[in-house]
Write an enzyme that holds these catalytic residues in place. Structure first.
Site, PDB file in Angstrom:
ATOM      1  N   TYR A  18       7.825  58.028 -15.217  1.00 46.30           N
ATOM      2  CA  TYR A  18       6.161  58.010 -14.776  1.00 46.30           C
ATOM      3  C   TYR A  18       6.107  57.914 -13.387  1.00 46.30           C
ATOM      4  CZ  TYR A  18       5.494  57.576 -19.921  1.00 46.30           C
ATOM      5  OH  TYR A  18       5.321  57.924 -21.060  1.00 46.30           O
TER       6      TYR A  18
ATOM      7  N   HIS B  99      -1.339  58.579 -12.921  1.00 44.77           N
ATOM      8  CA  HIS B  99      -1.788  57.347 -13.535  1.00 44.77           C
ATOM      9  C   HIS B  99      -0.901  56.184 -12.805  1.00 44.77           C
ATOM     10  CE1 HIS B  99      -4.034  56.375 -16.726  1.00 44.77           C
ATOM     11  NE2 HIS B  99      -3.120  56.336 -17.863  1.00 44.77           N
TER      12      HIS B  99
ATOM     13  N   ASN C 158      -1.700  51.090 -21.879  1.00 50.66           N
ATOM     14  CA  ASN C 158      -2.579  50.796 -22.715  1.00 50.66           C
ATOM     15  C   ASN C 158      -2.631  49.316 -23.205  1.00 50.66           C
ATOM     16  OD1 ASN C 158      -3.271  53.363 -22.771  1.00 50.66           O
ATOM     17  ND2 ASN C 158      -2.375  53.808 -24.665  1.00 50.66           N
TER      18      ASN C 158
ATOM     19  N   ASN D  68      -8.020  53.088 -20.371  1.00 52.53           N
ATOM     20  CA  ASN D  68      -7.433  52.194 -21.303  1.00 52.53           C
ATOM     21  C   ASN D  68      -6.760  50.942 -20.993  1.00 52.53           C
ATOM     22  OD1 ASN D  68      -8.701  53.414 -23.618  1.00 52.53           O
ATOM     23  ND2 ASN D  68      -6.835  54.727 -24.299  1.00 52.53           N
TER      24      ASN D  68
END
Length: 255
Positions: free
Chosen positions: A49, A54, A101, A147
């Site tokens: 990631y 994000h 999340n 989220n």
């Protein structure tokens, strides 16, 4: 008698040495302190990631750590954290390691343990409703379909906390939203997002020194933001696919 005095003196010296050790090496935030500030950058842990859209929040924290020489490597409260000083004030930099999340779990632990006033918190995250590289500062607002922010609102029990949004641009037609935010920036986009990261880190520093109002006045007024779209993102939650199954690091945004 002399022996008793020697023993007492030795005990006192040992006690003072222990106190000095704790003060010097145990960190400036061992005790709870309601005068400290907390800067949280949102993202997902793991190499897969790293540098994705994000994870812009993580990159802003890394920028702050570099500028202010703060080591963000201790694992506490389900996050990588580092403590230091910005503009003469105690600051903790936080990168939750819970996946996006569940970010609220980590933020809640930090805020509760150190008894940090809510007005001393600021959260940095990606936003698809802003043009690439733009930032927007807000004192409160809904999750806007994000989220990570939704989780923080749920765990803190309020949406009244400061935030810096960093624009990652709209999802292109035909793209799945999760795939878009979990993708890396194209090489041509790097200069713009680096500019956004730099502005966000500057804004966080000004927030610490001058407060949220001055930070908003300095940065929000200078940018040509898509006002209508951005304000809709502040006010409205995205309900579409709200109950659908999500990837561990996925967060919905307004489209």
């Amino acid at each position: 008698m002399n022996l008793a005095k020697i023993i007492i003196s030795a005990a006192v010296l040992i006690f003072l040495a222990v106190i000095a050790y704790q003060s010097l090496f145990a960190g400036i935030f061992n005790r709870r302190d309601n005068n400290m500030y907390v800067i949280v950058g949102l993202g997902n842990p793991g190499k897969e990631y790293a540098d994705t859209k994000h994870n812009v929040g993580f990159r802003v924290i890394d920028k702050l750590a570099d500028v202010y020489n703060i080591d963000v490597s201790k694992f506490k409260h389900k996050a990588l954290v580092g403590d230091g000083m910005i503009s003469g004030k105690k600051v903790m930099l936080v990168k939750p390691q819970t996946f996006m999340n569940l970010s609220g779990e980590s933020v809640k632990e930090v805020m509760s343990f150190y008894k940090v006033p809510l007005e001393n918190l600021i959260v940095i995250f990606d936003d698809t409703s802003l043009e690439l590289g733009m930032i927007r500062i807000r004192e409160k607002g809904s999750a806007g379909g994000h989220n990570g922010i939704k989780s923080i609102i749920s765990h803190l029990g309020t949406d009244s906390f400061n935030r810096i949004k960093v624009g990652i641009g709209e999802k292109p037609n035909g793209w799945d939203l999760a795939d878009y935010v979990l993708a890396k920036f194209p090489k041509d986009d790097e200069p713009l997002i680096l500019s956004g990261i730099d502005k966000a880190s500057q804004a966080a520093g000004i927030f610490i020194s001058l407060g949220i109002k001055n930070t908003m006045n300095k940065f929000n007024a200078k940018q040509k933001v898509k006002v209508k779209k951005a304000e809709e993102a502040d006010k409205n939650e995205v309900n579409t696919n709200e109950n659908s199954e999500e990837k561990p690091g996925e967060a919905l945004h307004n489209e």
